[in-house]
Enzyme design. Structure first.
Site, PDB file in Angstrom:
ATOM      1  N   GLN A   1     -21.739  -1.951 -17.373  1.00  0.00           N
ATOM      2  CA  GLN A   1     -20.726  -3.020 -17.284  1.00  0.00           C
ATOM      3  C   GLN A   1     -19.961  -3.139 -18.593  1.00  0.00           C
ATOM      4  O   GLN A   1     -19.408  -4.195 -18.871  1.00  0.00           O
ATOM      5  CB  GLN A   1     -21.400  -4.368 -16.962  1.00  0.00           C
ATOM      6  CG  GLN A   1     -21.593  -4.626 -15.493  1.00  0.00           C
ATOM      7  CD  GLN A   1     -22.956  -4.219 -15.001  1.00  0.00           C
ATOM      8  OE1 GLN A   1     -23.774  -3.734 -15.759  1.00  0.00           O
ATOM      9  NE2 GLN A   1     -23.199  -4.419 -13.727  1.00  0.00           N
TER      10      GLN A   1
ATOM     11  N   LYS B   1     -17.236   0.851 -10.763  1.00  0.00           N
ATOM     12  CA  LYS B   1     -16.478   1.646  -9.789  1.00  0.00           C
ATOM     13  C   LYS B   1     -17.250   2.888  -9.420  1.00  0.00           C
ATOM     14  O   LYS B   1     -17.822   3.552 -10.282  1.00  0.00           O
ATOM     15  CB  LYS B   1     -15.152   2.071 -10.446  1.00  0.00           C
ATOM     16  CG  LYS B   1     -14.192   2.705  -9.500  1.00  0.00           C
ATOM     17  CD  LYS B   1     -13.242   1.667  -8.951  1.00  0.00           C
ATOM     18  CE  LYS B   1     -12.413   2.161  -7.799  1.00  0.00           C
ATOM     19  NZ  LYS B   1     -13.109   2.254  -6.528  1.00  0.00           N
TER      20      LYS B   1
ATOM     21  N   LYS C   1     -17.073   9.608 -16.530  1.00  0.00           N
ATOM     22  CA  LYS C   1     -15.813  10.075 -15.936  1.00  0.00           C
ATOM     23  C   LYS C   1     -14.688   9.068 -16.200  1.00  0.00           C
ATOM     24  O   LYS C   1     -13.589   9.438 -16.603  1.00  0.00           O
ATOM     25  CB  LYS C   1     -16.037  10.236 -14.421  1.00  0.00           C
ATOM     26  CG  LYS C   1     -14.926  10.932 -13.698  1.00  0.00           C
ATOM     27  CD  LYS C   1     -15.210  10.999 -12.190  1.00  0.00           C
ATOM     28  CE  LYS C   1     -16.482  11.749 -11.884  1.00  0.00           C
ATOM     29  NZ  LYS C   1     -16.683  11.920 -10.437  1.00  0.00           N
TER      30      LYS C   1
ATOM     31  N   ASP D   1      -9.710   7.451 -19.157  1.00  0.00           N
ATOM     32  CA  ASP D   1      -9.233   6.128 -19.581  1.00  0.00           C
ATOM     33  C   ASP D   1      -8.985   5.185 -18.408  1.00  0.00           C
ATOM     34  O   ASP D   1      -7.962   4.500 -18.349  1.00  0.00           O
ATOM     35  CB  ASP D   1      -7.953   6.262 -20.424  1.00  0.00           C
ATOM     36  CG  ASP D   1      -8.232   6.990 -21.721  1.00  0.00           C
ATOM     37  OD1 ASP D   1      -9.178   6.610 -22.424  1.00  0.00           O
ATOM     38  OD2 ASP D   1      -7.522   7.976 -22.014  1.00  0.00           O
TER      39      ASP D   1
ATOM     40  N   LYS E   1     -22.368   3.670  -8.037  1.00  0.00           N
ATOM     41  CA  LYS E   1     -22.394   4.554  -6.858  1.00  0.00           C
ATOM     42  C   LYS E   1     -23.278   3.928  -5.797  1.00  0.00           C
ATOM     43  O   LYS E   1     -24.248   3.234  -6.118  1.00  0.00           O
ATOM     44  CB  LYS E   1     -22.977   5.928  -7.225  1.00  0.00           C
ATOM     45  CG  LYS E   1     -22.536   7.028  -6.285  1.00  0.00           C
ATOM     46  CD  LYS E   1     -21.136   7.459  -6.636  1.00  0.00           C
ATOM     47  CE  LYS E   1     -20.652   8.595  -5.778  1.00  0.00           C
ATOM     48  NZ  LYS E   1     -19.418   9.165  -6.343  1.00  0.00           N
TER      49      LYS E   1
ATOM     50  N   HIS F   1      -0.412   5.373  -1.507  1.00  0.00           N
ATOM     51  CA  HIS F   1      -0.039   6.744  -1.156  1.00  0.00           C
ATOM     52  C   HIS F   1      -0.669   7.716  -2.152  1.00  0.00           C
ATOM     53  O   HIS F   1      -0.611   7.490  -3.353  1.00  0.00           O
ATOM     54  CB  HIS F   1       1.483   6.907  -1.177  1.00  0.00           C
ATOM     55  CG  HIS F   1       2.144   6.214  -0.036  1.00  0.00           C
ATOM     56  ND1 HIS F   1       2.702   4.965  -0.147  1.00  0.00           N
ATOM     57  CD2 HIS F   1       2.285   6.576   1.264  1.00  0.00           C
ATOM     58  CE1 HIS F   1       3.189   4.592   1.025  1.00  0.00           C
ATOM     59  NE2 HIS F   1       2.944   5.549   1.901  1.00  0.00           N
TER      60      HIS F   1
ATOM     61  N   SER G   1      -5.710  12.495  -1.014  1.00  0.00           N
ATOM     62  CA  SER G   1      -5.700  13.852  -1.577  1.00  0.00           C
ATOM     63  C   SER G   1      -5.893  13.861  -3.095  1.00  0.00           C
ATOM     64  O   SER G   1      -5.846  14.923  -3.724  1.00  0.00           O
ATOM     65  CB  SER G   1      -4.375  14.534  -1.234  1.00  0.00           C
ATOM     66  OG  SER G   1      -3.305  13.752  -1.723  1.00  0.00           O
TER      67      SER G   1
ATOM     68  N   TYR H   1      -3.612  22.525  -2.477  1.00  0.00           N
ATOM     69  CA  TYR H   1      -2.792  22.599  -3.696  1.00  0.00           C
ATOM     70  C   TYR H   1      -2.821  23.996  -4.316  1.00  0.00           C
ATOM     71  O   TYR H   1      -1.795  24.505  -4.768  1.00  0.00           O
ATOM     72  CB  TYR H   1      -3.219  21.528  -4.705  1.00  0.00           C
ATOM     73  CG  TYR H   1      -2.815  20.152  -4.236  1.00  0.00           C
ATOM     74  CD1 TYR H   1      -1.474  19.778  -4.193  1.00  0.00           C
ATOM     75  CD2 TYR H   1      -3.765  19.242  -3.784  1.00  0.00           C
ATOM     76  CE1 TYR H   1      -1.089  18.536  -3.726  1.00  0.00           C
ATOM     77  CE2 TYR H   1      -3.392  17.991  -3.313  1.00  0.00           C
ATOM     78  CZ  TYR H   1      -2.054  17.643  -3.281  1.00  0.00           C
ATOM     79  OH  TYR H   1      -1.672  16.416  -2.806  1.00  0.00           O
TER      80      TYR H   1
ATOM     81  N   SER I   1      -7.711   5.609  -7.488  1.00  0.00           N
ATOM     82  CA  SER I   1      -8.364   4.364  -7.057  1.00  0.00           C
ATOM     83  C   SER I   1      -8.003   3.230  -8.009  1.00  0.00           C
ATOM     84  O   SER I   1      -7.796   2.093  -7.585  1.00  0.00           O
ATOM     85  CB  SER I   1      -9.887   4.525  -7.059  1.00  0.00           C
ATOM     86  OG  SER I   1     -10.315   5.057  -5.832  1.00  0.00           O
TER      87      SER I   1
END
Ligand code: NAD
Length: 539
Positions: A122, A128, A152, A157, A164, A247, A251, A300, A419
């Site tokens: 925290q 997240k 990660k 940043d 998780k 949007h 992906s 991609y 996210s």
């Protein structure tokens, strides 16, 4: 040593954790030993595996952080104590919740479901990290995955702590109605225990989950515990657009992987180390796992001209040296729920993880590359889409064999980055670009007009008006940036900036091809600074 500060710390539990850390530190500081690599067993439990990677980096960053400790700390011994203490506070998982709850099956029978949520850190809030539906879920797995999320987020940043969740089920064995009941009940359990909320803990999709499950969770939360909270839909990301999604999120992980690879495929030093030429055009690649991450990274790389020659799935491996079109496999999978039987490639029993190719993309589960197969891997670059696909012993072998591993904690961070954008959109209650779209478009036309008027004022209009037309590139942008443009550009910028930072660390610490240690160094340095500036000092 005066630790009174920690009693009023913003970090819950930091005082006792740090005391514990300092006590154990005086015995055997694991991350000061140089022999951690040789100790890595071939099949470590997942959390120990992450610890091994953290150990390697912690040992290196200590020297570098010595001149960054608070100025009130004078002696070298105290400085070292401070760094070690803080880094020890970071390492353990802060909270681990295990839940069992009943679900009624469609045939009327009852089943008990086991599920977990781990909040690793925290030091930034909210926490997240994704929610996984998979039979192999256990406490070790979610703990390890939560800790990877902390590192990660620091690398890219994103100002979140790591978390998780896992529900121990095979989603294919349940009807949609059963999955909805499981998901909604799990969301309620998380919310009741403060493991879900826009400012507390914000999950996202992971293996076996997607927009549908995220939508159920947002709905459950906003209709119950979060009913009076205007930010309720920010309790989860990866939602459909109609529910506050953004949007480019679906992906994003695949797109981020492409940007990470792109950066290295243009770096002369790393290309010469692995003996590859620049660019995507002549490159072949194999992917393990054709789910969300696998599909989008294939799209991609294929779009850039690289050739997909093999796909490894749970039930089949596909091979076609002439190239497989990701879109065709995607369409086949949607229709058949499997890629088995796809007509434009041959099924093979060969182990494609070790087949000849330039780039291998593990995008399924953890510990797929071990000391047993690392020596056989032909790919020059391993682009880690999955979390934790490579064991420490395998990692060492790959580096010794001049293979470039672009590590999970950086390479697959596109998902959490977007996210974060979705969460920002939710708490600001407006989509990116909306307020400026029309203004920018008009400004661009005014700009062209003004250039034309200036030219005509200078050179006259005797030969007729001087046309000033936008270039093809400017024409594409003249209408201003849409949400998708902003998300994609923000993601590219994030991946580029993080690549540069990691590469700088690799050179600074003389790490050669060991980009994983460089990435962990980058994360630990940033996390240390966060703790330091929050006031975790010895006075
Ligand atoms: P997913 O459920 O959409 O797809 C996983 C795919 O891998 C499935 O098609 C499954 O059949 C296949 N698979 C599972 N085990 C396999 C095996 N042993 N061999 C071959 N194929 C196998 O999951 P996903 O979201 O694509 O996640 C894949 C990995 O990427 C996980 O490690 C996850 O933690 C990681 N990841 C996901 C995201 C994200 O945004 N979804 C972000 C970062 C990291």
């Amino acid at each position: 040593m005066n630790l009174s500060f920690f009693r009023q710390s913003r970090f819950p539990g930091a005082f006792s954790t740090l005391q514990k850390a300092l006590r154990s530190f005086s015995t055997t500081p694991r991350f000061l030993r140089n022999d951690v690599d040789s100790e890595a067993p071939d099949n470590p439990d997942f959390f120990s595996m992450v610890e091994t990677y953290v150990d390697r980096a912690a040992h290196l960053v200590e020297e570098n952080l010595l001149d960054r400790v608070p100025i009130s700390i004078r002696s070298e011994a105290e400085k070292r104590e401070h760094i070690r203490g803080v880094l020890r506070v970071v390492r353990p998982v802060n909270h681990l919740l295990k839940i069992t709850f009943p679900v009624r099956r469609d045939d009327g029978s009852m089943e008990v479901i086991e599920a977990y949520r781990a909040q690793h850190s925290q030091h930034r809030r909210p926490c997240k990290g994704g929610i996984r539906f998979d039979e192999a879920v256990d406490a070790d797995e979610v703990t390890a995955l939560a800790s990877l999320m902390t590192y990660k987020c620091a690398i890219v940043d994103v100002p979140f702590g790591g978390a998780k969740a896992g529900v121990k089920i095979n989603p294919q064995n349940y009807s949609v109605g059963e999955l909805e009941r499981i998901t909604r009940r799990f969301a309620m359990e998380l919310a009741k225990k403060s493991f879900l909320g826009p400012g507390i803990d914000v999950p996202a999709p992971d293996m076996g989950t997607g927009e549908r499950e995220m939508s159920w969770i947002a709905d459950t939360y906003s209709m119950t515990i979060g009913h009076g909270d205007i930010n309720a839909h920010a309790c989860i990301t990866g939602k459909p657009i109609s529910q506050g999604g953004i949007h480019g999120r679906v992906s994003a992980t695949g797109r981020g992987l492409y940007h990470a690879l792109d950066y290295f495929l243009n770096d002369a030093y790393y290309l010469s180390r692995v003996e590859l030429t620049p660019g995507f055009k002549d490159k072949t690649f194999i992917v393990q796992g054709f789910g969300n991450v696998g599909l989008h990274v294939c799209r991609y790389l294929h779009r850039q001209g690289a050739r997909l020659i093999g796909i490894i799935e749970k039930d089949v491996s596909l091979w076609n040296p002439k190239g497989i079109h990701p879109r065709e496999v995607e369409e086949y999978k949607i229709e058949n729920k499997t890629i088995k039987g796809f007509p434009m490639a041959e099924e093979t029993t060969d182990d494609l993880l070790v087949a000849q190719c330039d780039i291998l993309v593990p995008a399924a589960g953890e510990k797929q590359i071990t000391s047993k197969n690392a020596g056989e891997i032909k790919a020059k670059i391993i682009l880690e889409g999955a979390n934790g696909p490579t064991t420490p012993a395998a990692d060492k072998i790959l580096i010794e064999r001049n293979r470039l591993v672009i590590p999970d904690i950086f390479a697959n961070a596109g998902g959490v980055t977007v996210s974060y954008f979705e969460w920002l959109k939710n708490i600001s209650h407006v989509s990116f670009g909306r307020l400026l779209f029309k203004y920018e478009k008009e400004s661009n036309y005014h700009l062209l007009e003004s250039v034309q008027q200036s030219l005509e004022a200078k050179f006259g209009r005797s030969g007729g008006p001087i046309p000033v037309s936008p270039s093809a590139e400017f024409q594409k942008r003249i209408a201003g940036a849409s949400e998708k443009d902003i998300v994609n550009s923000g993601l590219e910028y994030t991946m580029e900036r993080s690549s540069k930072f990691i590469i700088t660390r690799a050179h600074e610490y003389n790490l050669g091809l060991d980009m994983r240690t460089a990435a962990f160094c980058s994360a630990l340095e940033k996390i240390y600074i966060t703790y330091r500036d929050a006031g975790l000092t010895f006075s």
